[in-house]
Design a protein around this motif. Structure first.
Motif, PDB file in Angstrom:
ATOM      1  N   GLY A  20       0.807  -1.212   0.000  1.00 11.55           N
ATOM      2  CA  GLY A  20       0.000   0.000   0.000  1.00 11.55           C
ATOM      3  C   GLY A  20       0.842   1.264   0.000  1.00 11.55           C
ATOM      4  O   GLY A  20       0.530   2.233  -0.694  1.00 11.55           O
ATOM      5  N   LEU A  21       1.926   1.253   0.766  1.00 11.83           N
ATOM      6  CA  LEU A  21       2.818   2.415   0.795  1.00 11.83           C
ATOM      7  C   LEU A  21       3.444   2.646  -0.581  1.00 11.83           C
ATOM      8  O   LEU A  21       3.574   3.792  -1.021  1.00 11.83           O
ATOM      9  CB  LEU A  21       3.910   2.233   1.856  1.00 11.83           C
ATOM     10  N   SER A  22       3.789   1.564  -1.270  1.00 11.34           N
ATOM     11  CA  SER A  22       4.327   1.689  -2.631  1.00 11.34           C
ATOM     12  C   SER A  22       3.290   2.286  -3.571  1.00 11.34           C
ATOM     13  O   SER A  22       3.611   3.129  -4.418  1.00 11.34           O
ATOM     14  CB  SER A  22       4.781   0.330  -3.156  1.00 11.34           C
ATOM     15  N   ALA A  23       2.040   1.843  -3.422  1.00 14.32           N
ATOM     16  CA  ALA A  23       0.958   2.373  -4.262  1.00 14.32           C
ATOM     17  C   ALA A  23       0.756   3.866  -3.988  1.00 14.32           C
ATOM     18  O   ALA A  23       0.575   4.658  -4.925  1.00 14.32           O
ATOM     19  CB  ALA A  23      -0.332   1.599  -4.008  1.00 14.32           C
ATOM     20  N   ILE A  24       0.795   4.259  -2.734  1.00 19.60           N
ATOM     21  CA  ILE A  24       0.634   5.670  -2.360  1.00 19.60           C
ATOM     22  C   ILE A  24       1.810   6.484  -2.915  1.00 19.60           C
ATOM     23  O   ILE A  24       1.613   7.567  -3.474  1.00 19.60           O
ATOM     24  CB  ILE A  24       0.506   5.812  -0.832  1.00 19.60           C
ATOM     25  N   GLU A  25       2.998   5.948  -2.794  1.00 10.80           N
ATOM     26  CA  GLU A  25       4.187   6.618  -3.320  1.00 10.80           C
ATOM     27  C   GLU A  25       4.084   6.810  -4.836  1.00 10.80           C
ATOM     28  O   GLU A  25       4.543   7.805  -5.385  1.00 10.80           O
ATOM     29  CB  GLU A  25       5.438   5.805  -2.980  1.00 10.80           C
ATOM     30  N   ALA A  26       3.418   5.867  -5.509  1.00 10.53           N
ATOM     31  CA  ALA A  26       3.242   5.938  -6.961  1.00 10.53           C
ATOM     32  C   ALA A  26       2.076   6.854  -7.362  1.00 10.53           C
ATOM     33  O   ALA A  26       1.781   7.005  -8.541  1.00 10.53           O
ATOM     34  CB  ALA A  26       3.021   4.542  -7.531  1.00 10.53           C
ATOM     35  N   GLY A  27       1.399   7.431  -6.347  1.00  9.23           N
ATOM     36  CA  GLY A  27       0.340   8.393  -6.641  1.00  9.23           C
ATOM     37  C   GLY A  27      -1.082   7.893  -6.461  1.00  9.23           C
ATOM     38  O   GLY A  27      -2.030   8.626  -6.747  1.00  9.23           O
ATOM     39  N   GLN A  28      -1.257   6.669  -5.982  1.00  7.75           N
ATOM     40  CA  GLN A  28      -2.608   6.170  -5.745  1.00  7.75           C
ATOM     41  C   GLN A  28      -3.268   6.975  -4.618  1.00  7.75           C
ATOM     42  O   GLN A  28      -2.644   7.267  -3.608  1.00  7.75           O
ATOM     43  CB  GLN A  28      -2.574   4.689  -5.338  1.00  7.75           C
ATOM     44  N   THR A  29      -4.550   7.300  -4.808  1.00  9.67           N
ATOM     45  CA  THR A  29      -5.277   8.059  -3.791  1.00  9.67           C
ATOM     46  C   THR A  29      -6.522   7.316  -3.311  1.00  9.67           C
ATOM     47  O   THR A  29      -7.286   7.857  -2.521  1.00  9.67           O
ATOM     48  CB  THR A  29      -5.686   9.436  -4.332  1.00  9.67           C
ATOM     49  N   GLU A  30      -6.717   6.090  -3.811  1.00 11.84           N
ATOM     50  CA  GLU A  30      -7.849   5.277  -3.377  1.00 11.84           C
ATOM     51  C   GLU A  30      -7.378   3.861  -3.101  1.00 11.84           C
ATOM     52  O   GLU A  30      -6.581   3.306  -3.865  1.00 11.84           O
ATOM     53  CB  GLU A  30      -8.941   5.224  -4.445  1.00 11.84           C
ATOM     54  N   ILE A  31      -7.897   3.308  -2.021  1.00 14.09           N
ATOM     55  CA  ILE A  31      -7.644   1.908  -1.685  1.00 14.09           C
ATOM     56  C   ILE A  31      -8.994   1.228  -1.594  1.00 14.09           C
ATOM     57  O   ILE A  31      -9.853   1.627  -0.804  1.00 14.09           O
ATOM     58  CB  ILE A  31      -6.845   1.778  -0.373  1.00 14.09           C
ATOM     59  N   ASP A  32      -9.178   0.227  -2.431  1.00 12.99           N
ATOM     60  CA  ASP A  32     -10.443  -0.506  -2.503  1.00 12.99           C
ATOM     61  C   ASP A  32     -10.339  -1.765  -1.643  1.00 12.99           C
ATOM     62  O   ASP A  32      -9.536  -2.649  -1.923  1.00 12.99           O
ATOM     63  CB  ASP A  32     -10.746  -0.869  -3.952  1.00 12.99           C
TER      64      ASP A  32
END
Length: 102
Positions: A20-32
């Motif tokens: 999840g931290l990697s996804a956030i670092e890549a710019g993700q703003t939603e977690i489903d």
């Protein structure tokens, strides 16, 4: 959009947190969270860590499809406000769904 797997427990929290931290670092703003069916208190800690990481980046993070069992833990621990507006809506929606209809 990042989608954790079926389990979000102490057994896999570190791996899921890092993904999840990697996804956030890549710019993700939603977690489903639609696929998550098994949780424990580590799930709440993971969500809070993701939210903190997003805020440190200056981003707003939304949690979608909060499962009822996770809603119960978030409510029990009183952390809905810390998870953000979209998450609060999910918590309120889940609470409404749990309420008996007359």
């Amino acid at each position: 959009m990042f989608r954790p797997t079926i389990r979000l427990t102490a057994d896999n929290a570190k791996t899921t947190l890092e993904a999840g931290l990697s996804a956030i670092e890549a710019g993700q703003t939603e977690i489903d969270l639609a696929d998550v069916t098994t949780v424990d208190s580590a799930a709440v800690a993971t969500l809070l860590a993701w939210q903190r990481a997003a805020r440190q980046r200056g981003a707003a993070l939304s949690f979608l499809n909060l499962p009822a069992n996770l809603h119960s833990l978030v409510t029990l621990y009183g952390v809905a406000d810390l998870l953000g507006r979209a998450s609060q809506t999910a918590v309120q929606d889940a609470a409404s769904a749990d309420s008996p209809h007359h």
